[in-house]
Design an enzyme around this catalytic site. Structure first.
Site, PDB file in Angstrom:
ATOM      1  N   THR A 298       0.799  -1.227   0.000  1.00  0.00           N
ATOM      2  CA  THR A 298       0.000   0.000   0.000  1.00  0.00           C
ATOM      3  C   THR A 298       0.829   1.274   0.000  1.00  0.00           C
ATOM      4  O   THR A 298       1.955   1.296   0.523  1.00  0.00           O
ATOM      5  CB  THR A 298      -0.916   0.018   1.251  1.00  0.00           C
ATOM      6  OG1 THR A 298      -1.439   1.333   1.442  1.00  0.00           O
ATOM      7  CG2 THR A 298      -0.164  -0.347   2.514  1.00  0.00           C
TER       8      THR A 298
ATOM      9  N   GLU B 117       0.311   3.566   1.933  1.00  0.00           N
ATOM     10  CA  GLU B 117       0.486   3.959   3.344  1.00  0.00           C
ATOM     11  C   GLU B 117       1.900   3.650   3.832  1.00  0.00           C
ATOM     12  O   GLU B 117       2.341   4.200   4.833  1.00  0.00           O
ATOM     13  CB  GLU B 117      -0.539   3.250   4.226  1.00  0.00           C
ATOM     14  CG  GLU B 117      -1.924   3.853   4.169  1.00  0.00           C
ATOM     15  CD  GLU B 117      -1.988   5.265   4.755  1.00  0.00           C
ATOM     16  OE1 GLU B 117      -1.627   5.441   5.919  1.00  0.00           O
ATOM     17  OE2 GLU B 117      -2.401   6.190   4.031  1.00  0.00           O
TER      18      GLU B 117
ATOM     19  N   TYR C 121      -1.027   0.427  10.985  1.00  0.00           N
ATOM     20  CA  TYR C 121      -1.372  -0.255   9.721  1.00  0.00           C
ATOM     21  C   TYR C 121      -0.213  -0.170   8.737  1.00  0.00           C
ATOM     22  O   TYR C 121       0.227  -1.180   8.171  1.00  0.00           O
ATOM     23  CB  TYR C 121      -2.636   0.379   9.119  1.00  0.00           C
ATOM     24  CG  TYR C 121      -2.930  -0.061   7.703  1.00  0.00           C
ATOM     25  CD1 TYR C 121      -3.525  -1.292   7.438  1.00  0.00           C
ATOM     26  CD2 TYR C 121      -2.607   0.761   6.611  1.00  0.00           C
ATOM     27  CE1 TYR C 121      -3.785  -1.700   6.132  1.00  0.00           C
ATOM     28  CE2 TYR C 121      -2.869   0.366   5.307  1.00  0.00           C
ATOM     29  CZ  TYR C 121      -3.453  -0.861   5.063  1.00  0.00           C
ATOM     30  OH  TYR C 121      -3.712  -1.263   3.782  1.00  0.00           O
TER      31      TYR C 121
ATOM     32  N   LYS D  52       2.168  -3.214   7.222  1.00  0.00           N
ATOM     33  CA  LYS D  52       2.293  -3.470   5.779  1.00  0.00           C
ATOM     34  C   LYS D  52       3.755  -3.416   5.327  1.00  0.00           C
ATOM     35  O   LYS D  52       4.138  -4.088   4.369  1.00  0.00           O
ATOM     36  CB  LYS D  52       1.443  -2.469   4.990  1.00  0.00           C
ATOM     37  CG  LYS D  52      -0.060  -2.755   5.029  1.00  0.00           C
ATOM     38  CD  LYS D  52      -0.457  -3.943   4.160  1.00  0.00           C
ATOM     39  CE  LYS D  52      -1.962  -4.064   4.023  1.00  0.00           C
ATOM     40  NZ  LYS D  52      -2.390  -5.233   3.240  1.00  0.00           N
TER      41      LYS D  52
HETATM   42  P1  NAP Z   1     -11.441  -4.487   2.795  1.00  0.00           P
HETATM   43  O1  NAP Z   1     -12.635  -4.149   1.962  1.00  0.00           O
HETATM   44  O2  NAP Z   1     -11.318  -3.970   4.176  1.00  0.00           O
HETATM   45  O3  NAP Z   1     -11.388  -6.091   2.851  1.00  0.00           O
HETATM   46  C1  NAP Z   1     -10.544  -6.758   3.745  1.00  0.00           C
HETATM   47  C2  NAP Z   1     -10.818  -8.248   3.637  1.00  0.00           C
HETATM   48  O4  NAP Z   1      -9.966  -8.943   4.556  1.00  0.00           O
HETATM   49  C3  NAP Z   1     -12.256  -8.650   4.002  1.00  0.00           C
HETATM   50  O5  NAP Z   1     -12.632  -9.732   3.194  1.00  0.00           O
HETATM   51  C4  NAP Z   1     -12.108  -9.118   5.451  1.00  0.00           C
HETATM   52  O6  NAP Z   1     -13.088 -10.020   5.852  1.00  0.00           O
HETATM   53  C5  NAP Z   1     -10.770  -9.824   5.346  1.00  0.00           C
HETATM   54  N1  NAP Z   1     -10.106 -10.037   6.623  1.00  0.00           N
HETATM   55  C6  NAP Z   1      -9.783  -9.104   7.562  1.00  0.00           C
HETATM   56  N2  NAP Z   1      -9.145  -9.700   8.576  1.00  0.00           N
HETATM   57  C7  NAP Z   1      -9.082 -11.015   8.295  1.00  0.00           C
HETATM   58  C8  NAP Z   1      -8.558 -12.149   8.964  1.00  0.00           C
HETATM   59  N3  NAP Z   1      -7.955 -12.032  10.146  1.00  0.00           N
HETATM   60  N4  NAP Z   1      -8.658 -13.371   8.359  1.00  0.00           N
HETATM   61  C9  NAP Z   1      -9.265 -13.498   7.165  1.00  0.00           C
HETATM   62  N5  NAP Z   1      -9.793 -12.467   6.483  1.00  0.00           N
HETATM   63  C10 NAP Z   1      -9.693 -11.245   7.050  1.00  0.00           C
HETATM   64  O7  NAP Z   1     -10.105  -4.109   2.032  1.00  0.00           O
HETATM   65  P2  NAP Z   1      -9.874  -3.750   0.483  1.00  0.00           P
HETATM   66  O8  NAP Z   1     -10.088  -2.295   0.301  1.00  0.00           O
HETATM   67  O9  NAP Z   1     -10.588  -4.736  -0.357  1.00  0.00           O
HETATM   68  O10 NAP Z   1      -8.296  -3.973   0.374  1.00  0.00           O
HETATM   69  C11 NAP Z   1      -7.769  -5.257   0.064  1.00  0.00           C
HETATM   70  C12 NAP Z   1      -6.328  -5.328   0.544  1.00  0.00           C
HETATM   71  O11 NAP Z   1      -5.559  -4.310  -0.093  1.00  0.00           O
HETATM   72  C13 NAP Z   1      -6.139  -5.108   2.042  1.00  0.00           C
HETATM   73  O12 NAP Z   1      -5.048  -5.887   2.459  1.00  0.00           O
HETATM   74  C14 NAP Z   1      -5.784  -3.624   2.148  1.00  0.00           C
HETATM   75  O13 NAP Z   1      -5.030  -3.387   3.310  1.00  0.00           O
HETATM   76  C15 NAP Z   1      -4.976  -3.448   0.875  1.00  0.00           C
HETATM   77  N6  NAP Z   1      -4.989  -2.127   0.255  1.00  0.00           N
HETATM   78  C16 NAP Z   1      -6.159  -1.483   0.009  1.00  0.00           C
HETATM   79  C17 NAP Z   1      -6.155  -0.261  -0.646  1.00  0.00           C
HETATM   80  C18 NAP Z   1      -7.437   0.465  -0.984  1.00  0.00           C
HETATM   81  O14 NAP Z   1      -7.362   1.668  -1.283  1.00  0.00           O
HETATM   82  N7  NAP Z   1      -8.579  -0.216  -1.003  1.00  0.00           N
HETATM   83  C19 NAP Z   1      -4.929   0.296  -1.061  1.00  0.00           C
HETATM   84  C20 NAP Z   1      -3.756  -0.399  -0.823  1.00  0.00           C
HETATM   85  C21 NAP Z   1      -3.795  -1.625  -0.180  1.00  0.00           C
HETATM   86  P3  NAP Z   1     -14.540  -9.525   6.448  1.00  0.00           P
HETATM   87  O15 NAP Z   1     -15.366  -9.199   5.223  1.00  0.00           O
HETATM   88  O16 NAP Z   1     -15.016 -10.704   7.191  1.00  0.00           O
HETATM   89  O17 NAP Z   1     -14.265  -8.312   7.293  1.00  0.00           O
HETATM   90  O1  F7E Z   2      -8.967   8.201   4.715  1.00  0.00           O
HETATM   91  C1  F7E Z   2      -9.395  11.646   5.929  1.00  0.00           C
HETATM   92  C2  F7E Z   2      -8.414  10.763   6.669  1.00  0.00           C
HETATM   93  O2  F7E Z   2      -9.897   6.106   5.686  1.00  0.00           O
HETATM   94  C3  F7E Z   2      -8.514   9.068   3.708  1.00  0.00           C
HETATM   95  C4  F7E Z   2      -7.222   2.201   3.122  1.00  0.00           C
HETATM   96  O3  F7E Z   2      -7.826   1.501   2.074  1.00  0.00           O
HETATM   97  O4  F7E Z   2      -6.114   3.674   1.587  1.00  0.00           O
HETATM   98  C5  F7E Z   2      -6.998   3.653   2.699  1.00  0.00           C
HETATM   99  O5  F7E Z   2      -6.447   4.365   3.796  1.00  0.00           O
HETATM  100  C6  F7E Z   2      -8.266  10.450   4.286  1.00  0.00           C
HETATM  101  C7  F7E Z   2      -7.413  10.471   5.552  1.00  0.00           C
HETATM  102  O6  F7E Z   2      -8.307   6.005   3.700  1.00  0.00           O
HETATM  103  C8  F7E Z   2     -12.632  11.303   7.515  1.00  0.00           C
HETATM  104  O7  F7E Z   2      -7.853  11.452   7.791  1.00  0.00           O
HETATM  105  C9  F7E Z   2     -11.331  12.918   6.924  1.00  0.00           C
HETATM  106  O8  F7E Z   2      -6.491  11.526   5.449  1.00  0.00           O
HETATM  107  O9  F7E Z   2     -10.586   6.796   3.340  1.00  0.00           O
HETATM  108  P1  F7E Z   2      -9.544   6.747   4.377  1.00  0.00           P
HETATM  109  P2  F7E Z   2      -6.749   5.926   4.030  1.00  0.00           P
HETATM  110  O10 F7E Z   2      -6.462   6.210   5.445  1.00  0.00           O
HETATM  111  O11 F7E Z   2      -6.044   6.745   3.003  1.00  0.00           O
HETATM  112  C10 F7E Z   2      -4.814   3.108   1.821  1.00  0.00           C
HETATM  113  C11 F7E Z   2      -4.028   3.186   0.538  1.00  0.00           C
HETATM  114  C12 F7E Z   2      -4.870   1.752   2.416  1.00  0.00           C
HETATM  115  O12 F7E Z   2      -3.998   0.931   2.195  1.00  0.00           O
HETATM  116  C13 F7E Z   2      -5.889   1.529   3.478  1.00  0.00           C
HETATM  117  O13 F7E Z   2      -6.149   0.132   3.651  1.00  0.00           O
HETATM  118  O14 F7E Z   2      -9.527  11.010   4.666  1.00  0.00           O
HETATM  119  N1  F7E Z   2     -10.715  11.762   6.571  1.00  0.00           N
HETATM  120  N2  F7E Z   2     -12.512  12.666   7.501  1.00  0.00           N
HETATM  121  C14 F7E Z   2     -11.497  10.738   6.927  1.00  0.00           C
HETATM  122  N3  F7E Z   2     -11.335   9.405   6.783  1.00  0.00           N
HETATM  123  C15 F7E Z   2     -12.329   8.595   7.239  1.00  0.00           C
HETATM  124  N4  F7E Z   2     -12.195   7.257   7.098  1.00  0.00           N
HETATM  125  N5  F7E Z   2     -13.460   9.108   7.839  1.00  0.00           N
HETATM  126  C16 F7E Z   2     -13.663  10.467   8.005  1.00  0.00           C
HETATM  127  O15 F7E Z   2     -14.676  10.879   8.520  1.00  0.00           O
END
Ligand code: NAP
Ligand code: F7E
Length: 334
Positions: A133, A135, A156, A160
């Site tokens: 990620t 992050e 987090y 990662k």
């Molecule tokens: P998400 O919607 O939060 O999905 C996370 C998945 O992991 C869900 O299926 C959840 O199951 C499962 N999970 C969590 N803890 C687990 C455990 N202990 N054992 C088995 N399964 C578990 O995340 P996403 O947005 O699809 O992201 C997919 C991956 O890419 C994650 O690793 C995230 O950190 C990474 N990532 C995401 C982004 C982004 O912008 N979306 C960017 C960079 C990296 P439940 O449904 O049961 O909760």
């Molecule tokens: O926050 C600001 C918050 O929670 C984005 C995950 O998928 O992407 C995600 O992480 C921004 C931050 O995503 C609220 O402070 C303001 O600056 O949507 P977010 P994230 O933290 O960027 C990365 C790439 C991953 O890997 C992660 O798994 O938005 N913000 N107000 C808020 N954020 C949330 N959630 N809620 C608020 O009310």
């Protein structure tokens, strides 16, 4: 007749896992997904795959398990002998990782080692994708690419970084096809409801329908590079089809603040966000990532991958979907 390729997806019930499963089924894969036991229904994003006439849904198999359970992961990989493993499971919420740092270290960090160890002992030719990620870059200034130093700003991000390095180490130490996708934020109508884009688009839909009058939020000044999730899962698949294992950034290269996304989403519904958004400090993080803007030039050159959907279109897609949901559209449509 040639046997279909077999893939195992951890995190299949999440946003990315559901698109990944759908795309692999469309390509003719036999898809296996790891699902956590839950007291409430947690398969809403994939349920439609079993019933979609255009997809070979009978090729989707779900298995109970948890990535923190090394024995179960070893058993499944040994039984299934997948050709490809997409490790998408994680405690993925940055804000929550400050409340649950130890659990996040287990579920987002050590769990990756559980999967890699299982592959190493069962069959080192299994290809492995790790969901790394942006992050991990944290406080390193943009534009961030594969050479940018890591400076995580949350439990987090730190977990990662461990997963990233253990994936690289297994590639180098054991000659395994283990790759990191360093993905910037990617969103969709299937995005979790507590991430900022979806929180905003759901609020827009509810305000438009007269069901909500205020939206409480945290820091509106951070900059993110938001893409469209189905394009990013296609990028993951491309990484595992490459001739050599390598690490890749996927990003749009665009920079928008949270305020910008608020404007895009509210204006699409004919609303002014400033009339509805209120500040609540509980959404602030102890340390914030201020500015993420990715450079995906390597993925374009080596994988032919490029983001096509940028935040203005993304906001429209998500707002329209959330309004359609309130109008009764079936969940499988999104
Ligand atoms: P998400 O919607 O939060 O999905 C996370 C998945 O992991 C869900 O299926 C959840 O199951 C499962 N999970 C969590 N803890 C687990 C455990 N202990 N054992 C088995 N399964 C578990 O995340 P996403 O947005 O699809 O992201 C997919 C991956 O890419 C994650 O690793 C995230 O950190 C990474 N990532 C995401 C982004 C982004 O912008 N979306 C960017 C960079 C990296 P439940 O449904 O049961 O909760
Ligand atoms: O926050 C600001 C918050 O929670 C984005 C995950 O998928 O992407 C995600 O992480 C921004 C931050 O995503 C609220 O402070 C303001 O600056 O949507 P977010 P994230 O933290 O960027 C990365 C790439 C991953 O890997 C992660 O798994 O938005 N913000 N107000 C808020 N954020 C949330 N959630 N809620 C608020 O009310």
């Amino acid at each position: 007749m040639t046997q279909p390729k077999r893939a195992l997806i951890t995190g299949v019930t999440g946003q990315d896992g559901s698109y990944m499963a759908q795309q692999l089924l469309e390509k003719g894969y036999e898809v296996h997904g790891l699902v956590r036991r839950s007291s409430s229904f947690n398969r809403g994003r994939i349920d439609h795959l079993h019933h979609d006439d255009h997809l070979p849904g009978k090729n989707l198999f779900l298995h109970y398990g948890d990535v923190t359970d090394a024995a179960r992961i070893h058993q499944l990989i040994s039984e299934l002998r997948p050709h490809e493993v997409y490790n998408l499971a994680a405690q993925s919420h940055v804000r929550v990782s400050f409340d649950e740092p130890l659990y996040t270290a287990e579920a987002t960090g050590i769990s990756t080692l559980n999967v890699l160890e299982a592959i190493r002992s069962v069959d080192k030719s299994i290809r492995f994708y790790q969901a790394s990620t942006s992050e991990m870059f944290g406080a390193s200034p943009p534009p961030q690419n594969e050479e940018t130093p890591f400076y995580p700003r949350s439990p987090y991000g730190a977990a990662k970084v461990y997963s990233y390095w253990i994936t690289r180490n297994y590639r180098e130490a054991y000659d395994m096809f283990a790759v990191n996708g360093q993905l910037f934020n990617h969103e969709s109508p299937r995005r979790g409801e507590t991430f900022v884009t979806r929180k905003i688009t759901m609020a827009v839909a509810r305000i438009k329908k007269g069901l909500q009058s205020e939206l409480w939020m945290g820091n509106l000044d951070s900059i993110r590079d938001w893409g469209y999730a189905p394009e990013y899962t296609d990028g993951m698949w491309r990484m595992l089809q490459a001739s050599e294992p390598d690490d890749f950034v996927l990003a749009t290269g665009t920079a928008y603040t949270i305020k910008d996304f608020l404007s895009l989403a509210f204006e699409h519904a004919g609303l002014n966000w400033e009339e509805y958004v209120k500040f609540d400090p509980k959404f602030l993080r102890p340390t914030e990532v201020d500015e993420l803007i990715g450079d995906a030039g390597k993925a374009k050159a080596k994988l032919g991958w490029e983001a096509k959907v940028h935040p203005p279109e993304l906001a429209r897609i998500m707002v329209d979907a959330d309004i359609a949901r309130l109008d009764g559209a079936p969940e499988g449509q999104f």
